[in-house]
Structures are given as structure tokens and as C-alpha cells.
Design a protein around this motif. Structure first.
Motif, PDB file in Angstrom:
ATOM      1  N   ILE A 144       0.870  -1.179   0.000  1.00 55.68           N
ATOM      2  CA  ILE A 144       0.000   0.000   0.000  1.00 55.68           C
ATOM      3  C   ILE A 144       0.904   1.225   0.000  1.00 55.68           C
ATOM      4  O   ILE A 144       1.897   1.258   0.755  1.00 55.68           O
ATOM      5  N   GLU A 193      -1.158   6.811   1.493  1.00 55.21           N
ATOM      6  CA  GLU A 193      -2.580   6.520   1.629  1.00 55.21           C
ATOM      7  C   GLU A 193      -3.151   7.314   2.801  1.00 55.21           C
ATOM      8  O   GLU A 193      -2.540   7.399   3.876  1.00 55.21           O
ATOM      9  N   SER A 236     -12.100   1.216   2.811  1.00 53.89           N
ATOM     10  CA  SER A 236     -10.713   1.635   2.965  1.00 53.89           C
ATOM     11  C   SER A 236      -9.781   0.625   2.295  1.00 53.89           C
ATOM     12  O   SER A 236      -9.992  -0.592   2.360  1.00 53.89           O
ATOM     13  N   THR A 237      -8.750   1.145   1.653  1.00 47.33           N
ATOM     14  CA  THR A 237      -7.773   0.273   0.984  1.00 47.33           C
ATOM     15  C   THR A 237      -7.048  -0.605   1.995  1.00 47.33           C
ATOM     16  O   THR A 237      -6.806  -1.800   1.754  1.00 47.33           O
ATOM     17  N   THR A 257      -9.503  -3.340   3.203  1.00 43.36           N
ATOM     18  CA  THR A 257      -9.730  -4.362   2.174  1.00 43.36           C
ATOM     19  C   THR A 257      -8.509  -5.268   2.021  1.00 43.36           C
ATOM     20  O   THR A 257      -8.634  -6.492   1.895  1.00 43.36           O
TER      21      THR A 257
END
Length: 763
Positions: free
Chosen positions: A232, A236, A255-256, A259
């Protein structure tokens, strides 16, 4: 409120019903004896009711009295008023039940009295209730407050119980986390135990990469394959928000980070994340943390999606406390890991030091063995040879014999010096100077060096030529032996580096930075003031052509090891020794290369001090006036010589006998003490070799100083060492002088003369 109104409504409805019933029926005929509404029936009914009412009234006070006796009820006096009121009412109804028939006057009087008492008690009770109602209301308010406090207390107790439960979970997790000292095991244990405690679907740890541009998934509860690229960007928004604060953050479902942390397909459940500070030892130097960029990882916890669950405050508190404990455990593990690395490094260094110590001990043992071999096999025989040569120099020799003996003396002296340098090479690296400076004749030394250089050159097939500036002063102050040694080294090095042919040229002239070495016209009238410093340049070269053009200058090159010759002669130990000796004499040494030919050359500049020839009387042999003009002062002098070496003892004894002394020799310190301690001892001088086995010269001298009367016998030490500490120790013990080996005839005469003069002055 409704409970209070209900009895009133019931009584009102009964009265209304009776009145309606009265209106609906005809007037009763009380004289009707057979009907229900006859006078007798009504009276009997009222009598029965009064008796029942009286029984009820009498039972109620009994119950109230039992209640008052069994409980701590406030306002008991009001209850007693009620009890009196009820009892009087019961008596009224009881007496009233006897009044339906014929009754006496006393019954009516008693009924009247009880009704009056009932009226009084009821009025008093009503008045008491008026004053009691505000107090009862206050009690009610207090009761409500107490109930509220009890509810708050129960709530606090619940919080405390939850905190206690949370503490138990945290302690359990902490114990599991701290069972390991490996950072990876700590993180894995944290994920497993936290998942068990909170019932998580997944738990993951994200760490930044080395350049801190991305967050990588490094630990996962589900054990996913990390060969896939779970990354990530560190920019972010959720990652940046989590790293800015130390609290627990609830992530959105889209949310990244949430996930990517979900190990199953579909939308993840409620997700919480918190940062983990990863401390290192390098962050702390000198007891205070440095201003360095903080290194954070992220702990992500995912609840199951199939249940209607959300994060409670207790669970968030557990996550926060566990994150702090994990940070502490990881920092401890990092400290232990780096301390273990430091211990391993120190152990390796200790092993290297032990190996170096063993090597140093072996080198020291080898050095001591080498020094012993050199001393026994070379130095002591050379000292004996020098002593014998000094005896020959003092004999009747013709000119040729004297030249030969003097050359042998010079070369032997140089060889003895080289042997001493090889044995005491460490002295060159210390601040102590191994030089022995004294006045000597420069031209005589140059002549002797040239004689030996010519012999060496002719022996190896070279010619020889010498050019000396005539205006050089003759009497100078310096170390003659060291200068002689350097010149011979230069000649030997050049001869070893050439295969033969050509001429060896030795040039000696004053160095002033402007004069050419062949400018003999100005050199004839140059004047050198007394007590001034003189720089003398010695050049030695090998040339195939002696007559070089005047414009041919010599190119000086600093002592680079690669430009001397292919054999690397400058890397030899002898060159290093000579170079250090020249530097001690405030000079410099060069390698010179002739640009016109392939011949190699060397040059050295040495600083001397000029001594006036008038103020110091010098003998023909080059020694100062300290030497006695006659050896008659030594005739009959009783000398005890203690030396463990047989040859040196014999040579030194012969030297003393040549001076006229009566010599007694012993081979050990114990024999020396026995000779001194005898009653017939008449020794005036004791000469001790310091390095004797069993009992050395220092101990022998110490014992002699305790036994001797006044300052006799005189004690003189003999040693081959030039260490100043040994000479100072001899003086502290009480020795009168030190003779340095090799022992020469004129030197031992000078030392004995000086010691005798000092002893006579003292006595």
C-alpha cells in the motif's frame, strides 16, 4: 397517585348505588318481622359487623407492634399514635356492638368516653401527619438520591469489572507476547492471542519498506503467501492518519487498508487499526533520544462480518494496550538482539586480542631468543675483539699496522653498533635517542670511511673517487659511529644494486642551498664561526663517466620506495634504521637519480655543531682531555671484576692489567659478595656485569652498598644497553659509574679516572 384515588372512587360508587337502591325500593317496613329489612335483622347485621371490625382493629396493632420491634423504622411515635387510634376505634366498634339491645348506662358512658378518646387521638394523629409529611418527602428525596448513587456505583463497579476483565486479557496477552525474544515470534504470538481474545476474523501487521515509500504486509493471521505483492502506498490517507496519532482508528469498509487486510472474499467486518512504534538502539545515544525520523508499523484487526458486532470501548482499550505492550516487547527484543550482536562482536574482538596477545608473546619470546643468540654468538665476541683491538692500538705499531688496526677498529665498531641496533630495534621508535654525541675530527672520519669504501668498491670491480670541500671544519660535535655507519650503508646499498663497472664517487661538501658541489673556488675562503651549526652533504654515486659536464645537475627525488631500484633496497631494515638515525641527527636522506645515465645515487645531509680547536684539547687519537695523561694513577689499584662471560672477563681483566691494576675475577654475583665479605678484602673498585644469572649486578651492588664503609669500594657497572632507565637505576642504587660495552682501553681508563677523582673529592 392512581392507587390513592382508587379507594375513594370505590366508596363513592357504593354510596351512589345505595342511594339509587333506596330510591328504587319502597319504604321499608321495619315492623315486618319476617323480611330481610326488619329491625332485628339490621341490628344483628350491624352488631356482627362491629364485632368483625373490632377484631380487625385489634389484630392490626399487634402486627404493627411486631413490625416495629423487628425493624428500625424512623418516626416510631407516629406509628404508636396510629396503634392507639386503631385500638380505640376497635373498642368503639366493640362497645357499639353491645348497644343494639337493651344496655345499661355504664355501657353508653364507656362508649362515649372511648369515642371522645378516639376523636382526640385521631386529631392528634392528623396534626402529627401534617408535620411529618415534609420529613417523609425529604426521606423520599434522599431515597431517590441513594438509589441514583447506588445506580452510579453499580455502573462504576461494572466498569471496574470490565477493566479488571480487560486487565486479565492484557496480562494474559502480555505473558504470551513476552515468552519470546524474537521480533517475528512476538508479532505472530500477538496476532494469534489477540484473535483468540477478541474473536477476530483476521489480524495483520504492515511495515514500511527500506526507503519508506510503501507499506508491506509482513505478518498475517491467515498465513497468506507473501510472495504476492501486498503493498500500500505510504501516502494513503488512512495510513497517514493512523501514523499521526497514537489512538485506535476505525476504518471505513471501503478503505484500501481494510480491504487489503481482509483475508476472505467479500466486504470485511468492522476494522480497527493502530500504529506500532518500532524502537531501535541507534535511536538512543548518550542517554537521550536523537531527533530521528520515527519508524512505525501498523496493526490491523478485522471483526467477523457474519455477526452484528461493532467495536466496544473495552475492545478498543485492549487493542491499544496490547499495541503498547508489543512496542515495548519489540524494543526489548531489539535491545537484546543488538546487545547479543555486540557481545558476539566483543567476543570476536576478544578472540582476536587473545590471538594477538599470543602472537605478541610468541614474538616477544622469539625476540628474546634472538637477542640471546645475538648476544651470546655475536655481541659478546665482538666486544672481546674490540677490547683486544684497543689493546693493539695502544701498542707500538708502525704506520701500516696502525692504519690496518684503526680500520679494523672502525669496522668492528660499526658492526658492533649494527648488532646493538638489531637487538634493540625498538629504541628507534621511542623518544630516547640512541646517539652518542661527542667531539671528533670530521676529515679523519671521512678519510677512514673513504678507505673502507675504496676497499669495497675495488673488491666488487668498481673504481673509486672522492671529492671533499677543503674548507670544511675539522673538529665537529656529533655521533661519529652513526655517521660512519650511514656512509658505509650508502656505499653497500649502491654496490649491491649494480652488477659492476663504473666508478664510485664520494662527494662531501657544506650544504647551504646555493653552492654547487664543485664550486671549489668559493670553498677555499669560506669562514665558519665557532659553535655554529654545519650542514654537511654526503653524496655517493656510481657513474660510468667520471668527467661529467658542469651543467649536469643531480635530480633530487624524495625517498619514494618505487624509484630507488627494482630490488627495493629502501625497504630493507638497514635503510629504515639509517633513515631514522639521520632524522635524529636533524638531517635528511635522499635517493638521487642521474638523468643522464642509469646509475643510481644516494645523498644525505647531516647537521653538526662546530667546536673550536683552541678550547678543547684533543689527542692524536681523537679523544678529549678527560683521558689521563699517564696510567700511573692505576698502578696497585685493587679491582674485583665480576662477569659471567669467560672471554669478556679475560679481555676486560687484561685491559685492567695493562692499565696497571691488580685484578681479581669472579664469575657470579655470589662469588663477588663472598670476596667482598672476607676479612682480608682490600678491593678499591668493583666492576659488575649487570646481566648476570641468578644474582644480577643490581642486587649485588645493593648488598655491597650496605656492607661498605664510607664510599669504598667504588662500584662501576658494565652493560651493553643504552637505556637511560638502567643508568638512572644504577645511580639510585649508589653505583659510582657505568661503563658501556664494548669495553675499550682508553674508555675504561677515562671512566676509572673520573670515578677516582669524584671519590677523592667526596672523601
Amino acid at each position: 397517585m392512581l392507587k390513592a384515588v382508587a379507594p375513594g372512587l370505590l366508596i363513592s360508587s357504593l354510596l351512589i348505588a345505595v342511594s339509587r337502591a333506596d330510591n328504587g325500593f319502597a319504604r321499608c317496613n321495619c315492623d315486618d318481622e319476617g323480611g330481610f329489612w326488619s329491625i332485628e335483622s339490621i341490628l344483628e347485621t350491624q352488631r356482627a359487623s362491629d364485632f368483625l371490625i373490632a377484631v380487625a382493629y385489634f389484630s392490626i396493632p399487634i402486627e404493627l407492634l411486631y413490625f416495629v420491634s423487628c425493624s428500625n423504622v424512623p418516626f416510631k411515635w407516629v406509628l404508636f399514635q396510629f396503634i392507639a387510634f386503631i385500638v380505640l376505634c376497635g373498642l368503639t366498634h366493640l362497645l357499639n356492638g353491645w348497644s343494639y339491645g337493651p344496655h345499661p348506662f355504664q355501657l353508653m358512658l364507656a362508649l362515649t368516653v372511648f369515642k371522645i378518646l378516639t376523636a382526640l387521638v385521631s386529631c392528634a394523629t392528623a396534626i402529627s401527619l401534617l408535620t411529618l409529611i415534609p420529613l417523609l418527602l425529604k426521606v423520599k428525596v434522599r431515597e431517590l438520591l441513594l438509589k441514583k448513587k447506588a445506580w452510579d456505583l453499580g455502573k462504576e463497579v461494572g466498569i471496574i469489572m470490565k477493566q479488571k476483565e480487560t486487565g486479565l486479557h492484557v496480562r494474559m496477552l502480555t505473558q504470551e507476547i513476552r515468552k519470546s525474544l524474537d521480533r517475528h515470534n512476538i508479532l505472530h504470538t500477538t496476532l494469534v492471542e489477540l484473535s483468540k481474545t477478541l474473536g477476530l476474523q483476521n489480524c495483520a501487521v504492515w511495515m514500511p519498506n527500506e526507503i519508506k515509500t510503501e507499506m508491506n504486509l509482513t505478518h498475517d493471521l491467515k498465513g497468506r503467501n507473501y510472495s504476492y505483492n501486498f503493498t500500500i502506498p505510504i501516502t494513503e490517507p488512512d495510513v497517514a492518519r493512523i501514523k499521526r496519532s497514537d489512538g485506535v482508528h476505525i476504518l471505513k469498509p471501503d478503505s484500501t487498508l481494510a480491504t487489503a487486510s481482509n483475508a476472505e472474499d467479500g466486504e470485511p467486518g468492522p476494522v480497527a487499526a493502530i500504529r506500532l512504534p518500532m524502537l531501535r538502539i541507534c535511536n538512543f545515544k548518550g542517554g537521550t533520544p536523537e531527533q530521528v525520523q520515527t519508524y512505525f508499523s501498523i496493526l490491523v484487526c478485522v471483526l467477523p462480518n457474519d455477526q452484528r458486532r461493532s467495536w466496544s470501548n473495552q475492545e478498543l482499550e485492549i487493542v491499544k494496550v496490547v499495541a503498547d505492550q508489543v512496542a515495548v516487547a519489540i524494543s526489548h527484543a531489539a535491545v537484546l538482539e543488538e546487545s547479543q550482536l555486540m557481545r558476539d562482536k566483543l567476543a570476536e574482538q576478544n578472540r582476536a586480542l587473545q590471538l594477538s596477545r599470543q602472537n605478541a608473546m610468541r614474538a616477544s619470546q622469539a625476540r628474546n631468543a634472538f637477542q640471546k643468540v645475538m648476544s651470546d654468538g655475536m655481541r659478546r665476541p665482538m666486544h672481546s675483539i674490540l677490547g683486544l683491538l684497543s689493546m693493539l692500538q695502544d701498542g707500538n705499531l708502525n704506520d701500516d699496522q696502525r692504519i690496518i688496526v684503526d680500520s679494523m677498529m672502525k669496522t668492528s665498531t660499526v658492526l658492533s653498533t649494527l648488532i646493538n641496533d638489531a637487538m634493540d630495534i625498538s629504541i628507534m621508535d621511542t623518544a630516547r635517542s640512541p646517539l652518542e654525541k661527542r667531539s671528533f675530527r670530521l676529515h679523519s672520519m671521512i678519510k677512514e670511511a673513504a678507505c673502507l669504501a675504496k676497499c669495497l668498491s675495488v673488491y666488487q670491480g668498481f673504481g673509486f673517487s672522492i671529492e671533499v670541500e677543503k674548507s670544511l671544519p675539522d673538529l665537529v660535535f656529533g655521533d661519529e659511529r652513526r655517521v660512519f655507519q650511514v656512509i658505509l650503508h650508502m656505499v653497500g646499498s649502491l654496490l649491491d644494486g649494480n652488477t659492476g663497472g663504473g666508478t664510485v664517487i664520494l662527494r662531501v661538501y657544506a650544504e647551504n642551498g646555493s653552492q654547487e658541489p664543485n664550486d671549489q673556488r668559493r670553498a677555499t675562503w669560506r669562514h665558519y664561526p665557532a659553535d655554529a651549526d654545519l650542514l654537511v652533504r654526503f653524496e655517493i654515486m656510481i657513474s660510468n663517466n667520471i668527467s661529467q659536464p658542469e651543467d649536469c645537475s643531480l635530480s633530487e627525488v624524495s625517498s619514494s620506495r618505487s624509484r630507488y631500484n627494482s630490488r627495493g633496497a629502501e625497504e630493507r631494515l638497514s635503510f629504515n634504521i639509517c633513515e631514522k638515525l639521520v632524522q635524529m641527527m636533524h638531517g635528511n636522506m635522499w635517493v638521487i637519480q642521474n638523468p643522464l645515465g642509469s646509475a643510481q645515487s644516494m645523498a644525505v645531509v647531516i647537521r653538526f655543531q662546530i667546536r673550536p680547536s683552541i678550547t678543547t684539547a684533543i689527542t692524536e687519537s681523537g679523544e678529549s682531555s678527560d683521558q689521563p695523561r699517564s696510567n700511573s694513577i692505576f698502578h696497585g689499584l685493587h679491582v674485583l671484576l665480576a662477569d659471567d662471560d669467560t672471554v669478556n672477563r679475560a679481555v676486560t681483566g687484561k685491559l685492567l692489567e695493562k692499565l696497571g691494576c691488580i685484578v681479581s675475577v669472579v664469575s657470579s654475583g655470589f662469588e663477588c659478595l663472598s670476596a667482598i665479605g672476607s676479612t682480608t678484602s682490600s678491593f678499591q673498585i668493583v666492576i659488575l656485569e649487570l646481566q648476570m644469572p641468578e644474582l644480577d649486578g643490581f642486587e649485588v651492588a645493593t648488598r655491597i652498598c650496605k656492607l661498605r664503609s664510607r664510599s669504598w669500594p667504588l662500584i662501576i657497572a658494565m652493560t651493553a644497553s643504552i637505556d637511560q632507565d638502567i643508568w638512572e637505576r644504577c645511580s639510585q642504587i649508589g653505583m659510582n659509574g657505568v661503563i658501556q660495552k664494548p669495553v675499550l682501553l682508553h674508555e675504561i681508563a677515562v671512566k676509572l679516572h673520573k670515578v677516582l677523582i669524584q671519590a677523592n673529592r667526596v672523601s
